[in-house]
Design a protein around this motif. Sequence first.
Motif, PDB file in Angstrom:
ATOM      1  N   HIS A  48      31.185 -10.194 -30.383  1.00 15.34           N
ATOM      2  CA  HIS A  48      31.070 -11.554 -29.956  1.00 15.34           C
ATOM      3  C   HIS A  48      32.553 -12.101 -30.322  1.00 15.34           C
ATOM      4  N   ALA A  49      33.122 -12.711 -29.255  1.00 14.23           N
ATOM      5  CA  ALA A  49      34.502 -13.125 -29.624  1.00 14.23           C
ATOM      6  C   ALA A  49      34.682 -14.601 -28.949  1.00 14.23           C
ATOM      7  N   TYR A  50      35.300 -15.608 -29.640  1.00 16.01           N
ATOM      8  CA  TYR A  50      35.466 -16.741 -29.133  1.00 16.01           C
ATOM      9  C   TYR A  50      36.839 -17.413 -29.610  1.00 16.01           C
ATOM     10  N   HIS A  51      37.707 -17.913 -28.456  1.00 13.77           N
ATOM     11  CA  HIS A  51      39.021 -18.244 -28.949  1.00 13.77           C
ATOM     12  C   HIS A  51      39.337 -19.745 -28.280  1.00 13.77           C
ATOM     13  N   PRO A  52      39.385 -20.944 -29.037  1.00 15.85           N
ATOM     14  CA  PRO A  52      39.510 -22.190 -28.555  1.00 15.85           C
ATOM     15  C   PRO A  52      40.837 -22.538 -27.693  1.00 15.85           C
ATOM     16  N   VAL A  53      41.891 -21.636 -27.782  1.00 18.39           N
ATOM     17  CA  VAL A  53      43.223 -22.024 -27.135  1.00 18.39           C
ATOM     18  C   VAL A  53      43.462 -21.209 -26.138  1.00 18.39           C
ATOM     19  N   VAL A  54      43.441 -19.750 -26.456  1.00 15.31           N
ATOM     20  CA  VAL A  54      43.906 -18.869 -25.425  1.00 15.31           C
ATOM     21  C   VAL A  54      42.692 -17.982 -24.987  1.00 15.31           C
ATOM     22  N   ILE A  55      42.982 -16.995 -23.979  1.00 16.62           N
ATOM     23  CA  ILE A  55      41.978 -16.163 -23.549  1.00 16.62           C
ATOM     24  C   ILE A  55      41.871 -15.001 -24.757  1.00 16.62           C
ATOM     25  N   PRO A  56      40.612 -14.731 -24.986  1.00 18.49           N
ATOM     26  CA  PRO A  56      40.589 -13.688 -25.892  1.00 18.49           C
ATOM     27  C   PRO A  56      41.199 -12.479 -25.758  1.00 18.49           C
ATOM     28  N   GLY A  57      41.729 -11.683 -26.482  1.00 19.16           N
ATOM     29  CA  GLY A  57      42.689 -10.500 -26.291  1.00 19.16           C
ATOM     30  C   GLY A  57      41.921  -9.440 -25.616  1.00 19.16           C
ATOM     31  N   GLN A  87      46.107  -3.368 -23.685  1.00 15.56           N
ATOM     32  CA  GLN A  87      45.343  -2.826 -22.827  1.00 15.56           C
ATOM     33  C   GLN A  87      44.830  -1.577 -22.884  1.00 15.56           C
ATOM     34  N   ARG A  88      45.284  -0.832 -23.855  1.00 11.94           N
ATOM     35  CA  ARG A  88      44.378   0.351 -24.181  1.00 11.94           C
ATOM     36  C   ARG A  88      43.071   0.264 -24.711  1.00 11.94           C
ATOM     37  N   ARG A  89      43.389  -0.990 -25.948  1.00 12.32           N
ATOM     38  CA  ARG A  89      42.156  -1.404 -26.412  1.00 12.32           C
ATOM     39  C   ARG A  89      40.997  -2.149 -25.725  1.00 12.32           C
ATOM     40  N   ARG A  90      41.417  -2.802 -24.475  1.00 11.80           N
ATOM     41  CA  ARG A  90      40.579  -3.374 -23.804  1.00 11.80           C
ATOM     42  C   ARG A  90      39.949  -2.261 -22.565  1.00 11.80           C
ATOM     43  N   GLU A  91      40.745  -1.002 -22.197  1.00 13.04           N
ATOM     44  CA  GLU A  91      40.190   0.182 -21.625  1.00 13.04           C
ATOM     45  C   GLU A  91      39.001   0.717 -22.496  1.00 13.04           C
ATOM     46  N   ARG A  92      39.213   0.929 -23.623  1.00  8.95           N
ATOM     47  CA  ARG A  92      38.361   1.619 -24.590  1.00  8.95           C
ATOM     48  C   ARG A  92      36.935   0.715 -24.812  1.00  8.95           C
ATOM     49  N   ALA A  93      37.202  -0.523 -24.793  1.00  6.90           N
ATOM     50  CA  ALA A  93      36.019  -1.417 -24.993  1.00  6.90           C
ATOM     51  C   ALA A  93      35.208  -1.539 -23.843  1.00  6.90           C
ATOM     52  N   PHE A  94      35.659  -1.529 -22.688  1.00  4.84           N
ATOM     53  CA  PHE A  94      35.219  -1.990 -21.504  1.00  4.84           C
ATOM     54  C   PHE A  94      34.631  -0.643 -20.524  1.00  4.84           C
ATOM     55  N   ASP A  95      35.898   0.264 -20.418  1.00  9.52           N
ATOM     56  CA  ASP A  95      35.709   1.145 -19.470  1.00  9.52           C
ATOM     57  C   ASP A  95      34.829   2.308 -20.133  1.00  9.52           C
ATOM     58  N   LEU A 156      35.865 -25.177 -33.386  1.00  5.74           N
ATOM     59  CA  LEU A 156      37.053 -25.598 -32.544  1.00  5.74           C
ATOM     60  C   LEU A 156      38.319 -25.308 -33.007  1.00  5.74           C
ATOM     61  N   GLN A 157      38.455 -25.109 -34.104  1.00  2.20           N
ATOM     62  CA  GLN A 157      39.869 -24.571 -34.861  1.00  2.20           C
ATOM     63  C   GLN A 157      39.598 -23.238 -35.122  1.00  2.20           C
ATOM     64  N   SER A 158      38.791 -22.320 -34.813  1.00  2.00           N
ATOM     65  CA  SER A 158      38.291 -21.216 -35.736  1.00  2.00           C
ATOM     66  C   SER A 158      38.243 -19.918 -34.701  1.00  2.00           C
ATOM     67  N   PRO A 159      39.330 -19.575 -34.166  1.00  2.00           N
ATOM     68  CA  PRO A 159      38.952 -18.144 -33.268  1.00  2.00           C
ATOM     69  C   PRO A 159      38.431 -17.148 -34.090  1.00  2.00           C
ATOM     70  N   PHE A 160      37.503 -16.396 -33.577  1.00  4.06           N
ATOM     71  CA  PHE A 160      37.067 -15.404 -34.534  1.00  4.06           C
ATOM     72  C   PHE A 160      36.372 -14.082 -33.676  1.00  4.06           C
ATOM     73  N   VAL A 161      35.933 -13.280 -34.223  1.00  2.00           N
ATOM     74  CA  VAL A 161      35.211 -12.118 -33.515  1.00  2.00           C
ATOM     75  C   VAL A 161      34.302 -11.577 -34.680  1.00  2.00           C
ATOM     76  N   LEU A 162      32.756 -11.209 -34.213  1.00  3.39           N
ATOM     77  CA  LEU A 162      31.988 -10.666 -34.720  1.00  3.39           C
ATOM     78  C   LEU A 162      31.565  -9.511 -34.315  1.00  3.39           C
ATOM     79  N   LEU A 163      31.627  -8.241 -35.178  1.00  3.30           N
ATOM     80  CA  LEU A 163      31.263  -7.246 -34.877  1.00  3.30           C
ATOM     81  C   LEU A 163      29.772  -6.771 -35.384  1.00  3.30           C
ATOM     82  N   GLY A 164      29.005  -6.190 -34.530  1.00  4.94           N
ATOM     83  CA  GLY A 164      27.868  -5.825 -34.985  1.00  4.94           C
ATOM     84  C   GLY A 164      27.630  -4.124 -34.886  1.00  4.94           C
ATOM     85  N   PHE A 165      26.906  -3.597 -35.977  1.00  5.38           N
ATOM     86  CA  PHE A 165      26.683  -2.407 -36.329  1.00  5.38           C
ATOM     87  C   PHE A 165      25.238  -2.017 -36.088  1.00  5.38           C
ATOM     88  N   GLU A 166      24.852  -0.886 -36.040  1.00  6.45           N
ATOM     89  CA  GLU A 166      23.546  -0.461 -36.023  1.00  6.45           C
ATOM     90  C   GLU A 166      22.970  -0.081 -37.493  1.00  6.45           C
TER      91      GLU A 166
END
Length: 224
Positions: A48-57, A87-95, A156-166
């Motif tokens: 789960h990712a949110y950034h208030p200023v720019v596009i999430p990486g 880009q490699r990180r994005r490919e691994r996450a999505f593709d 509003l001022q806190s970009p963050f990522v939450l990672l969930g595990f089984e």
Amino acid sequence: MVDPEKVDELVSAARASRRPSWWTPYGAEIAPDFAEYLGYEEAAASLHAYHPVVIPGLLQTAEYSAALMSVTTQSPERTSRLVELRQRRRERAFDDADDDTGIRRLFFVVDEAALRRRIGEPMVMRGQLEQFKDMAQRPRVDLRALPFSAGAHPALQSPFVLLGFEDDDDVLYLEGRVGRTSTHDELELVARHHEYWAQLETIALGGAEALALIDEALESFTEP
């Protein structure tokens, strides 16, 4: 009695632990804490990712990343390496998620400020927003847009990522110029950001409404 299957599993895990991580070639470009985060991201079942200023990486195109990084990274060579890493990180996450080897569910809330803030040339933003629309159609992706009309909120001022595990506690990554990963004794901090996320999902637009907001932003980057 020794279980042969269990032995094979332990041997495979030991061999895997000695293999270099995919981001090892970029070690000189990234901080140790972010390298630690990448290890968690690689093993996560959900993100789960949110950034208030720019596009999430993880959602950035190469052109958007390059335009954004060139502002703070003086060396073109380093910018190129960081863009390649992203880009490699994005490919691994999505593709990879399409064949059950990546993150199974990815959730994003993209702020309207990020949709409308020009990073690079107008064509860069058009390409970025068009990719958004494509990403939103993927079955394992939940992409929401947070309009200006939603007003103030706790993250509003806190970009963050939450990672969930089984089979383990969730991990929080606080983004910023110096990012950091939560420790195992910061359960309250992680829980607080789950509450932030729950509120973001409540006030953000999804589905057709999110796509409509993206289309509005797209129109503002149409060259005369």
